[in-house]
Motif scaffolding. Structure first.
Motif, PDB file in Angstrom:
ATOM      1  N   MET A  60       0.816  -1.208   0.000  1.00 35.06           N
ATOM      2  CA  MET A  60       0.000   0.000   0.000  1.00 35.06           C
ATOM      3  C   MET A  60       0.856   1.266   0.000  1.00 35.06           C
ATOM      4  O   MET A  60       0.477   2.267  -0.618  1.00 35.06           O
ATOM      5  CB  MET A  60      -0.955  -0.003   1.201  1.00 35.06           C
ATOM      6  CG  MET A  60      -2.077  -1.029   1.072  1.00 35.06           C
ATOM      7  SD  MET A  60      -3.027  -0.954  -0.464  1.00 35.06           S
ATOM      8  CE  MET A  60      -4.005   0.504  -0.176  1.00 35.06           C
ATOM      9  N   PHE A 103      -9.782   2.115  -7.161  1.00 35.05           N
ATOM     10  CA  PHE A 103     -10.239   2.118  -5.777  1.00 35.05           C
ATOM     11  C   PHE A 103     -10.880   0.775  -5.402  1.00 35.05           C
ATOM     12  O   PHE A 103     -10.734   0.298  -4.280  1.00 35.05           O
ATOM     13  CB  PHE A 103     -11.193   3.271  -5.499  1.00 35.05           C
ATOM     14  CG  PHE A 103     -10.492   4.603  -5.428  1.00 35.05           C
ATOM     15  CD1 PHE A 103      -9.499   4.826  -4.489  1.00 35.05           C
ATOM     16  CD2 PHE A 103     -10.816   5.616  -6.303  1.00 35.05           C
ATOM     17  CE1 PHE A 103      -8.842   6.045  -4.413  1.00 35.05           C
ATOM     18  CE2 PHE A 103     -10.159   6.843  -6.248  1.00 35.05           C
ATOM     19  CZ  PHE A 103      -9.174   7.053  -5.302  1.00 35.05           C
ATOM     20  N   GLY A 104     -11.570   0.148  -6.353  1.00 35.03           N
ATOM     21  CA  GLY A 104     -12.150  -1.180  -6.112  1.00 35.03           C
ATOM     22  C   GLY A 104     -11.075  -2.219  -5.833  1.00 35.03           C
ATOM     23  O   GLY A 104     -11.202  -3.051  -4.937  1.00 35.03           O
ATOM     24  N   TYR A 106      -8.007  -1.586  -4.685  1.00 41.61           N
ATOM     25  CA  TYR A 106      -7.400  -1.294  -3.387  1.00 41.61           C
ATOM     26  C   TYR A 106      -8.304  -1.742  -2.241  1.00 41.61           C
ATOM     27  O   TYR A 106      -7.826  -2.285  -1.253  1.00 41.61           O
ATOM     28  CB  TYR A 106      -7.057   0.193  -3.260  1.00 41.61           C
ATOM     29  CG  TYR A 106      -5.993   0.623  -4.232  1.00 41.61           C
ATOM     30  CD1 TYR A 106      -4.823  -0.116  -4.382  1.00 41.61           C
ATOM     31  CD2 TYR A 106      -6.154   1.741  -5.012  1.00 41.61           C
ATOM     32  CE1 TYR A 106      -3.847   0.265  -5.287  1.00 41.61           C
ATOM     33  CE2 TYR A 106      -5.184   2.132  -5.922  1.00 41.61           C
ATOM     34  CZ  TYR A 106      -4.028   1.383  -6.050  1.00 41.61           C
ATOM     35  OH  TYR A 106      -3.064   1.754  -6.945  1.00 41.61           O
ATOM     36  N   TYR A 107      -9.589  -1.524  -2.377  1.00 41.87           N
ATOM     37  CA  TYR A 107     -10.520  -1.934  -1.339  1.00 41.87           C
ATOM     38  C   TYR A 107     -10.498  -3.446  -1.159  1.00 41.87           C
ATOM     39  O   TYR A 107     -10.460  -3.957  -0.040  1.00 41.87           O
ATOM     40  CB  TYR A 107     -11.946  -1.454  -1.650  1.00 41.87           C
ATOM     41  CG  TYR A 107     -12.934  -1.843  -0.589  1.00 41.87           C
ATOM     42  CD1 TYR A 107     -12.970  -1.155   0.621  1.00 41.87           C
ATOM     43  CD2 TYR A 107     -13.811  -2.906  -0.772  1.00 41.87           C
ATOM     44  CE1 TYR A 107     -13.870  -1.509   1.618  1.00 41.87           C
ATOM     45  CE2 TYR A 107     -14.707  -3.268   0.217  1.00 41.87           C
ATOM     46  CZ  TYR A 107     -14.728  -2.561   1.402  1.00 41.87           C
ATOM     47  OH  TYR A 107     -15.613  -2.927   2.385  1.00 41.87           O
ATOM     48  N   SER A 108     -10.481  -4.184  -2.273  1.00 34.57           N
ATOM     49  CA  SER A 108     -10.461  -5.642  -2.159  1.00 34.57           C
ATOM     50  C   SER A 108      -9.149  -6.128  -1.559  1.00 34.57           C
ATOM     51  O   SER A 108      -9.123  -7.072  -0.789  1.00 34.57           O
ATOM     52  CB  SER A 108     -10.765  -6.287  -3.502  1.00 34.57           C
ATOM     53  OG  SER A 108      -9.638  -6.732  -4.158  1.00 34.57           O
ATOM     54  N   LYS A 109      -8.029  -5.454  -1.877  1.00 40.47           N
ATOM     55  CA  LYS A 109      -6.737  -5.801  -1.260  1.00 40.47           C
ATOM     56  C   LYS A 109      -6.790  -5.565   0.250  1.00 40.47           C
ATOM     57  O   LYS A 109      -6.258  -6.352   1.024  1.00 40.47           O
ATOM     58  CB  LYS A 109      -5.604  -4.975  -1.861  1.00 40.47           C
ATOM     59  CG  LYS A 109      -5.232  -5.345  -3.252  1.00 40.47           C
ATOM     60  CD  LYS A 109      -4.206  -6.433  -3.238  1.00 40.47           C
ATOM     61  CE  LYS A 109      -3.695  -6.658  -4.651  1.00 40.47           C
ATOM     62  NZ  LYS A 109      -2.953  -7.891  -4.754  1.00 40.47           N
ATOM     63  N   ILE A 110      -7.406  -4.466   0.647  1.00 42.83           N
ATOM     64  CA  ILE A 110      -7.531  -4.172   2.076  1.00 42.83           C
ATOM     65  C   ILE A 110      -8.347  -5.265   2.763  1.00 42.83           C
ATOM     66  O   ILE A 110      -7.960  -5.770   3.819  1.00 42.83           O
ATOM     67  CB  ILE A 110      -8.170  -2.781   2.300  1.00 42.83           C
ATOM     68  CG1 ILE A 110      -7.183  -1.686   1.884  1.00 42.83           C
ATOM     69  CG2 ILE A 110      -8.598  -2.597   3.757  1.00 42.83           C
ATOM     70  CD1 ILE A 110      -7.782  -0.300   1.806  1.00 42.83           C
ATOM     71  N   GLU A 111      -9.463  -5.648   2.169  1.00 43.24           N
ATOM     72  CA  GLU A 111     -10.297  -6.700   2.760  1.00 43.24           C
ATOM     73  C   GLU A 111      -9.557  -8.025   2.836  1.00 43.24           C
ATOM     74  O   GLU A 111      -9.642  -8.732   3.834  1.00 43.24           O
ATOM     75  CB  GLU A 111     -11.583  -6.877   1.951  1.00 43.24           C
ATOM     76  CG  GLU A 111     -12.640  -5.865   2.263  1.00 43.24           C
ATOM     77  CD  GLU A 111     -13.975  -6.246   1.654  1.00 43.24           C
ATOM     78  OE1 GLU A 111     -14.002  -6.849   0.559  1.00 43.24           O
ATOM     79  OE2 GLU A 111     -14.997  -5.940   2.288  1.00 43.24           O
ATOM     80  N   GLN A 112      -8.816  -8.376   1.788  1.00 47.71           N
ATOM     81  CA  GLN A 112      -8.092  -9.648   1.754  1.00 47.71           C
ATOM     82  C   GLN A 112      -6.963  -9.693   2.770  1.00 47.71           C
ATOM     83  O   GLN A 112      -6.598 -10.763   3.249  1.00 47.71           O
ATOM     84  CB  GLN A 112      -7.492  -9.897   0.367  1.00 47.71           C
ATOM     85  CG  GLN A 112      -8.497 -10.156  -0.706  1.00 47.71           C
ATOM     86  CD  GLN A 112      -7.869 -10.150  -2.091  1.00 47.71           C
ATOM     87  OE1 GLN A 112      -6.671 -10.013  -2.241  1.00 47.71           O
ATOM     88  NE2 GLN A 112      -8.702 -10.285  -3.102  1.00 47.71           N
ATOM     89  N   THR A 114      -6.706  -7.915   5.712  1.00 51.34           N
ATOM     90  CA  THR A 114      -7.032  -7.536   7.084  1.00 51.34           C
ATOM     91  C   THR A 114      -7.257  -8.815   7.870  1.00 51.34           C
ATOM     92  O   THR A 114      -8.125  -9.599   7.546  1.00 51.34           O
ATOM     93  CB  THR A 114      -8.292  -6.651   7.128  1.00 51.34           C
ATOM     94  OG1 THR A 114      -8.044  -5.480   6.377  1.00 51.34           O
ATOM     95  CG2 THR A 114      -8.633  -6.267   8.556  1.00 51.34           C
TER      96      THR A 114
END
Length: 121
Positions: A60, A103-104, A106-112, A114
């Protein structure tokens, strides 16, 4: 012979093997001692402990420049449209679509990436 002075109080309890294994595993994940782990739970009563994923944090940090460029482009387009110097045209819309896609991702990377330990009481 010198005795090492210990800080804090000693507290002895009996718990199940499963509970002990869970305490050991969670403390190891958090890279803290079992005593610090139990003390944190007792004092803060936390239900979720976030675990730092260094590989994800590094990824990130690398993406920060990309996100900044997208933000600059979006601000320039918005400023031009607001000043009447540009209309919403297909090329501007493709930049918006690219931003939405990025952004989609990045959001999915964040969810994966965490990880959480749920602590039930």
């Amino acid at each position: 012979m010198s005795k090492k002075k210990r800080n804090g109080e000693q507290f002895n309890i009996r718990i199940s093997k499963e509970a002990k294994d869970k305490i050991v595993a969670n403390a190891k994940l958090l890279e803290i001692s079992q005593a610090k782990y139990i003390e944190k739970l007792a004092l803060e009563g936390c239900k979720v402990i976030e675990i730092r994923n260094d590989e994800f944090v590094s990824y990130m940090e690398q993406q920060e420049a990309v996100l900044n460029k997208i933000g600059i482009n979006l601000n320039q387009i918005a400023a031009a449209i607001n000043s009447g110097k540009a209309n919403i045209i297909d090329s501007n819309m493709s930049i918006f679509q690219s931003a939405i896609k990025a952004f989609g991702i990045y959001y999915s990377k964040i969810e994966q990436n965490t990880q959480k330990i749920e602590l039930t009481t």
